[in-house]
Enzyme design. Sequence first.
Site, short mmCIF file in Angstrom:
data_model
loop_
_atom_site.label_atom_id
_atom_site.label_comp_id
_atom_site.label_asym_id
_atom_site.label_seq_id
_atom_site.Cartn_x
_atom_site.Cartn_y
_atom_site.Cartn_z
N LYS A 165 0.95 -1.04 -0.10
CA LYS A 165 -0.18 0.07 -0.07
C LYS A 165 0.75 1.01 -0.10
CE LYS A 165 -2.32 -1.07 3.88
NZ LYS A 165 -1.78 -2.31 4.29
N ARG A 169 -0.13 -8.78 13.51
CA ARG A 169 -0.67 -7.68 12.54
C ARG A 169 -1.45 -8.49 11.49
NH1 ARG A 169 4.51 -5.40 10.62
NH2 ARG A 169 3.27 -4.03 9.09
N ARG A 220 11.62 -2.16 11.29
CA ARG A 220 10.62 -1.54 12.04
C ARG A 220 10.14 -2.18 13.18
NH1 ARG A 220 5.76 0.40 8.19
NH2 ARG A 220 4.67 -0.95 9.90
N ARG A 237 11.91 -6.53 5.38
CA ARG A 237 11.68 -5.21 5.21
C ARG A 237 12.62 -4.30 6.24
NH1 ARG A 237 5.87 -2.58 4.90
NH2 ARG A 237 5.72 -2.73 7.02
N ARG A 283 -9.62 0.86 8.58
CA ARG A 283 -9.14 -0.59 9.04
C ARG A 283 -10.29 -1.20 10.00
NH1 ARG A 283 -3.18 0.21 8.67
NH2 ARG A 283 -2.01 -1.55 9.34
P1 ADP Z 1 1.06 -2.03 7.92
O1 ADP Z 1 -0.38 -1.86 6.95
O2 ADP Z 1 2.12 -2.49 7.16
O3 ADP Z 1 0.80 -2.90 8.93
P2 ADP Z 1 0.91 0.73 8.92
O4 ADP Z 1 2.18 1.61 8.89
O5 ADP Z 1 -0.29 1.20 8.09
O6 ADP Z 1 1.62 -0.71 8.42
O7 ADP Z 1 0.24 0.52 10.31
C1 ADP Z 1 1.22 0.37 11.40
C2 ADP Z 1 0.37 0.19 12.73
O8 ADP Z 1 -0.16 1.34 12.96
C3 ADP Z 1 -0.82 -0.97 12.82
O9 ADP Z 1 -0.39 -2.25 13.18
C4 ADP Z 1 -1.80 -0.14 13.81
O10 ADP Z 1 -1.30 -0.52 15.25
C5 ADP Z 1 -1.69 1.24 13.66
N1 ADP Z 1 -2.49 1.95 12.67
C6 ADP Z 1 -2.33 2.27 11.29
N2 ADP Z 1 -3.51 2.69 11.02
C7 ADP Z 1 -4.52 2.34 11.74
C8 ADP Z 1 -5.97 2.60 11.74
N3 ADP Z 1 -6.63 3.17 10.57
N4 ADP Z 1 -6.71 1.93 12.72
C9 ADP Z 1 -5.83 1.58 13.99
N5 ADP Z 1 -4.57 1.50 13.93
C10 ADP Z 1 -3.93 1.91 13.06
#
Ligand code: ADP
Length: 225
Positions: free
Chosen positions: A21, A178, A167, A134, A96
């Site tokens: 994404k 996750r 990360r 990554r 999400r």
């Molecule tokens: P990825 O999609 O690779 O898991 P992101 O950078 O999008 O990585 O998200 C990392 C973390 O940030 C998630 O595991 C969550 O804890 C938090 N997070 C990001 N976006 C949201 C969201 N829309 N709602 C709840 N938690 C979020």
Amino acid sequence: MMPLGSAPAALILFGPPGSGKGTQAKLLRECLSVPHISTGDMLREHIHAGDALGKEVQGLMQAGQLVPDDLVNRLVAERIDRPDCARGFILDGYPRTLQQASVLEKMLQERKLDQVVVHLEVDYNVIIARLTGRRQCPVCGTLYSLTSRPPKAPGVCDLDGAKLVVRDDDRESVIRQRLEAYERQTRPLLDHFAASGHRFYQVDASHDSPQQILHKICRFLKNGA
Ligand code: ADP
């Protein structure tokens, strides 16, 4: 600029962690000339700044869990009210949960914005391989992959020479959390999107290069096919 459609729209990039994404959002930002809004990046900025919000979310993120809906909804609402979002924007990592999706739906209606959903479909094994390989530059945020996009010199960023890091939430035990959070809380949104009547496009994002995937998404945005 390539139009997102006739009216300004929110382009929602949807898919599991590791589906690309962030990579697609950065490429699309260039060709659509609209901002890229990543809730994950916004939350990490707060953690980095050490502010109250950052302290609130740090533990949850490090455990691979979602942060509270109200908190991300608020972050997104504030962000999309900035003038640069008037002509549309790309959402990466949001919504999400079903609650976030319904709040977003209202936000977009109020602002007279359409929504377009692009689902990046990726094979489970490919995701695991990508996330464990990554690496990220702590200075400029550029992402590398030990398998498909290694840095020129091992362990350092091509752009600024900083030492690359894993990360916190890319450690293997956290990756499992996750993916579980995705299956349980986020994946059900697919049915919601399919039933919502908005434009919806699924693209196989397991094997093609980022450029090939970008090309398919752009073709869909232009022609609807
Ligand atoms: P990825 O999609 O690779 O898991 P992101 O950078 O999008 O990585 O998200 C990392 C973390 O940030 C998630 O595991 C969550 O804890 C938090 N997070 C990001 N976006 C949201 C969201 N829309 N709602 C709840 N938690 C979020």
